[in-house]
Design an enzyme around this catalytic site. Structure first.
Site, short mmCIF file in Angstrom:
data_model
loop_
_atom_site.label_atom_id
_atom_site.label_comp_id
_atom_site.label_asym_id
_atom_site.label_seq_id
_atom_site.Cartn_x
_atom_site.Cartn_y
_atom_site.Cartn_z
N ARG A 1 -85.83 -8.86 54.70
CA ARG A 1 -86.19 -9.42 53.40
C ARG A 1 -86.90 -8.35 52.56
NH1 ARG A 1 -91.64 -10.64 50.99
NH2 ARG A 1 -91.22 -12.12 49.31
N ILE A 2 -86.54 -8.28 51.28
CA ILE A 2 -87.10 -7.29 50.37
C ILE A 2 -88.00 -7.98 49.36
CG2 ILE A 2 -86.56 -5.58 48.58
CD1 ILE A 2 -83.98 -5.00 50.14
N SER A 3 -89.21 -7.50 49.22
CA SER A 3 -90.16 -8.07 48.28
C SER A 3 -89.99 -7.42 46.91
CB SER A 3 -91.58 -7.86 48.78
OG SER A 3 -91.96 -6.50 48.59
N ASP A 4 -90.88 -7.79 46.00
CA ASP A 4 -90.84 -7.21 44.65
C ASP A 4 -91.54 -5.87 44.54
OD1 ASP A 4 -93.85 -7.83 43.23
OD2 ASP A 4 -93.33 -8.94 45.02
N THR B 1 -100.42 -9.05 48.15
CA THR B 1 -99.96 -7.70 47.88
C THR B 1 -101.16 -6.99 47.28
OG1 THR B 1 -97.67 -8.40 47.49
CG2 THR B 1 -98.34 -6.33 46.47
N THR C 1 -98.57 -9.39 42.17
CA THR C 1 -98.76 -9.95 43.50
C THR C 1 -98.32 -11.40 43.47
OG1 THR C 1 -100.35 -10.35 45.29
CG2 THR C 1 -101.15 -10.63 43.05
N GLY C 2 -97.97 -11.95 44.62
CA GLY C 2 -97.53 -13.34 44.67
C GLY C 2 -96.27 -13.48 45.50
N VAL C 3 -95.42 -14.41 45.14
CA VAL C 3 -94.16 -14.63 45.85
C VAL C 3 -93.12 -13.66 45.26
CG1 VAL C 3 -92.32 -16.26 46.35
CG2 VAL C 3 -94.71 -17.03 46.37
N GLY C 4 -92.66 -12.74 46.07
CA GLY C 4 -91.77 -11.70 45.59
C GLY C 4 -90.51 -12.22 44.95
#
Length: 280
Positions: free
Chosen positions: A182-185, A154, A203-206
């Site tokens: 799918r919705i990220s952070d 991200t 950033t990273g795994v949402g």
């Protein structure tokens, strides 16, 4: 005036030394341009500008070069927020625009400030954003081979301007091969949040960032009197308890810049007009 940006994660196991050097050089160029922009613009306009430059660089997973979802379609998300008004605006799973961050910024004037899917795309079209494919051959090759390199990426920017105003912006091309929808952070307060005391982008795994409410926790803790270093430390201890994969960048209203990641190495660069730092 200070600025910090991030561009996801770098892994020695799946990315070359040449890619690392290219990302370091790209971040240095982008932060220098963005700091020059900050000299005559607000922190709010600057974070949008910085993120747009990251979106335009195919080295990073946002805008051009975004990941492809499991049905073969690119869907992107972005958000922007200023510390004064605390108005977050964003787009979720938008398709075929060059710079999702500018659509997110345009939504600030609306009562309905976070739009998703076709609604976000329709809004972009109605407001003059041209149809644009952000796909690059590398991402299509990865998709067809079912590879997942670069899936924890991200981009984001945090700035404080000469008036002491904070702002944050974040944009993502997803993790790749996710279930459509799918919705990220990135367009949530877990991944992108600020008030008058602190601004943070993740950033990273949402899913991990949302579960940990990372950005909102850090900002709230600074607001309640904790130092930015301690706020990051406590939040990342809690992230570790769920084995969360994340990195975050932040600036407080005293101008302190801070960054931390749970698994090396977050790709970032910071500049305060004198001191430049880039990931190693």
């Amino acid at each position: 005036m200070k600025l910090i940006i991030h561009g996801g994660f770098f892994s020695e196991s799946d990315q070359s030394h040449d890619t690392k050097i290219a990302k370091q050089n790209a971040l240095k160029s982008i932060i220098e341009k963005s700091y020059e922009f900050l000299k005559s613009n607000s922190s709010y306009d600057t974070v949008a500008y910085a993120v747009s430059l990251l979106e335009d660089d195919e080295l990073f997973n946002a805008g051009i070069g975004s990941q492809i979802q499991s049905d073969g379609v690119i869907r992107m998300s972005a958000a922007i927020m200023d510390g004064d008004s605390q108005k977050l605006s964003g787009v979720i799973n938008i398709e075929n625009v060059k710079n999702p961050i500018f659509v997110a910024k345009a939504l600030r004037q609306e009562d309905d400030r976070v739009l998703g899917g076709s609604g976000a795309k329709n809004y972009a079209t109605e407001h003059g954003f041209e149809d644009f494919s952000t796909e690059i051959p590398q991402r299509r090759s990865e998709y067809e081979a079912k590879l997942k390199t670069g899936g924890k990426g991200t981009v984001g920017a945090v700035a404080i301007d000469s008036n002491g105003k904070l702002a944050v912006a974040t944009s993502t091309g997803g993790k790749g091969f996710e279930i459509p929808g799918r919705i990220s952070d990135s367009a949530t307060v877990a991944g992108n949040y600020t008030n008058e005391y602190c601004a943070v982008s993740c950033t990273g795994v949402g899913e991990d960032i949302v579960s940990n409410a990372t950005s909102a926790k850090i900002v709230t803790r600074v607001t309640d009197g904790m130092s930015i270093e301690d706020a990051f430390a406590k939040t990342f201890i809690e992230l570790k308890q769920i084995d969360g994969f994340a990195g975050a960048i932040g600036i407080d209203n005293k101008g302190n810049i801070f960054h931390q990641d749970s698994y090396p190495t977050m790709v970032f660069a910071s500049f305060d007009g004198e001191n430049f730092e880039v990931f190693e």
